[in-house]
Design an enzyme around this catalytic site. Sequence first.
Site, PDB file in Angstrom:
ATOM      1  N   GLY A 149       0.821  -1.211   0.000  1.00  0.00           N
ATOM      2  CA  GLY A 149       0.000   0.000   0.000  1.00  0.00           C
ATOM      3  C   GLY A 149       0.845   1.245   0.000  1.00  0.00           C
ATOM      4  N   ASN A 150       0.215   2.375   0.237  1.00  0.00           N
ATOM      5  CA  ASN A 150       0.981   3.618   0.353  1.00  0.00           C
ATOM      6  C   ASN A 150       0.359   4.478   1.454  1.00  0.00           C
ATOM      7  OD1 ASN A 150      -1.053   5.525  -0.884  1.00  0.00           O
ATOM      8  ND2 ASN A 150      -0.816   4.045  -2.557  1.00  0.00           N
ATOM      9  N   ARG A 151       0.999   5.585   1.745  1.00  0.00           N
ATOM     10  CA  ARG A 151       0.608   6.353   2.927  1.00  0.00           C
ATOM     11  C   ARG A 151      -0.489   7.379   2.666  1.00  0.00           C
ATOM     12  NH1 ARG A 151       5.895   8.882   4.946  1.00  0.00           N
ATOM     13  NH2 ARG A 151       4.509   9.860   6.455  1.00  0.00           N
ATOM     14  N   SER A 152      -1.064   7.394   1.479  1.00  0.00           N
ATOM     15  CA  SER A 152      -2.079   8.408   1.192  1.00  0.00           C
ATOM     16  C   SER A 152      -3.327   8.194   2.049  1.00  0.00           C
ATOM     17  CB  SER A 152      -2.449   8.346  -0.293  1.00  0.00           C
ATOM     18  OG  SER A 152      -3.456   9.285  -0.551  1.00  0.00           O
TER      19      SER A 152
END
Length: 423
Positions: free
Chosen positions: A214-217
């Site tokens: 995933g990513n931190r958005s």
Amino acid sequence: MFIVLGVTGGIAAYKSIVLARLLVEGGHEVHVVPTEDALRFVGKPTWEAISRRPVTTSVHEDVPEVRHVALGQRADLVIVAPATANTLAKMTAGLADDLLGTTLLATRAPVLVAPAMHTEMWQHPATQQNLATLRDRGVVVVGPESGRLTGDDSGPGRMSEPEQIAAAALRLAAGGAESAGAGTPGTRDDWHGLAVLVTAGGTREPIDPVRYLGNRSSGRQGVAVAVAAAERGARVRLLAANVEDAVLAEAGAHPTIRIERVGTAAELEAAASAAAAGVDVVVMAAAVADYRVDSVAEGKLRKEDTAGAPPVLRLVENPDILAGIVAARPAGQTLVGFAAETAESEEELLERGRRKRRRKGVDLLAVNAVGWAEGFETGRNTLHLIDAADELIATVGGSKREAAEGLLDAVLALRGRDETPLG
Ligand SMILES: Cc1cc2nc3c(=O)[nH]c(=O)nc-3n(C[C@H](O)[C@H](O)[C@H](O)COP(=O)(O)O)c2cc1C
């Protein structure tokens, strides 16, 4: 300034005592015109004491002064706060069975309404259509906000705070409807009639049933764009990729935002390409994973099964969602991309942005710097906006809502400049 303050029959009438006081203390001549129902909530003596003037509700009082039209004719500004669903409907129909009704018909002054009602009443098509008609006639609408309502309910329908209404009203009187909204969420209507698709959040690509890439958005910036566009009159479809409920709450409460939740890049692609066809503006603020795991494990990957030989994940490229939307864009659609970049300098950041804009073929690219300590999980942001000529046309920022408002201003300016695709 000669200000008529119409007050109608809702609990929020008590907040208009503060509004009246703010206007009086600002040196204005305030004439309070309550409806009969309003007086059930706050009595005449309170309005007379606060405004320091006699208060009437009926056209049959003060007849020699032709009060039923005189107030409207003399007014520099008319405010209706709170504005009930009933009074909004009467205004739309042009009914004049009390002093407020005749005043509203007799006036040529700018009119501002601050609706207040339960969410169901606010969201009813009758109320929304009345609002649209009033907006078309130039009436400025402030709020309502989302929050605690009478009883245990909460949702959109709460009257804006008196300070916000007073500020918007005075701006309206000073400079017309455009400036009434400047900087005040919920008061501009310049996106009215536009359909907008916004993506927000970050995709998650499964590795096995319990893990993902995933990513931190967080989705905050995309949600802020959706809410700002809706409050400025747009119909919004918001595709939310793994956005927490708390972040989505404000959008969820808005009657003209439709939310669809998605998980992976493939789900986002399917939803976005279906939704993009029918909209005027696409804002792709979601952080989409470039890669997914080639083969997702059926069961949980266990350390004991791979002891001594950690598994190697093979990645494959995800489809480029924006490229697909650019290729299928209908005439007149404006496409906005986002690029979150790490860079040593602003120059490098902008250069990366320009390259990405050319690669994607969007009309506007919003570039923001990200890193270990910036961009994510905060309420603030700075967006550098690069147009189709590779020009940095604006740098907007502050809170994510302020950045969103600046972005929307830039998109409108682009659309005003050229209604055709800029590619
Ligand atoms: C306790 C109570 C609270 C009410 N609050 C609201 C309200 O916030 N908004 C609204 O549109 N109507 C509200 N109503 C209904 C209005 O008072 C009713 O529609 C009335 O006819 C409005 O008249 P007016 O628009 O002439 O003031 C409320 C009624 C009661 C009894």
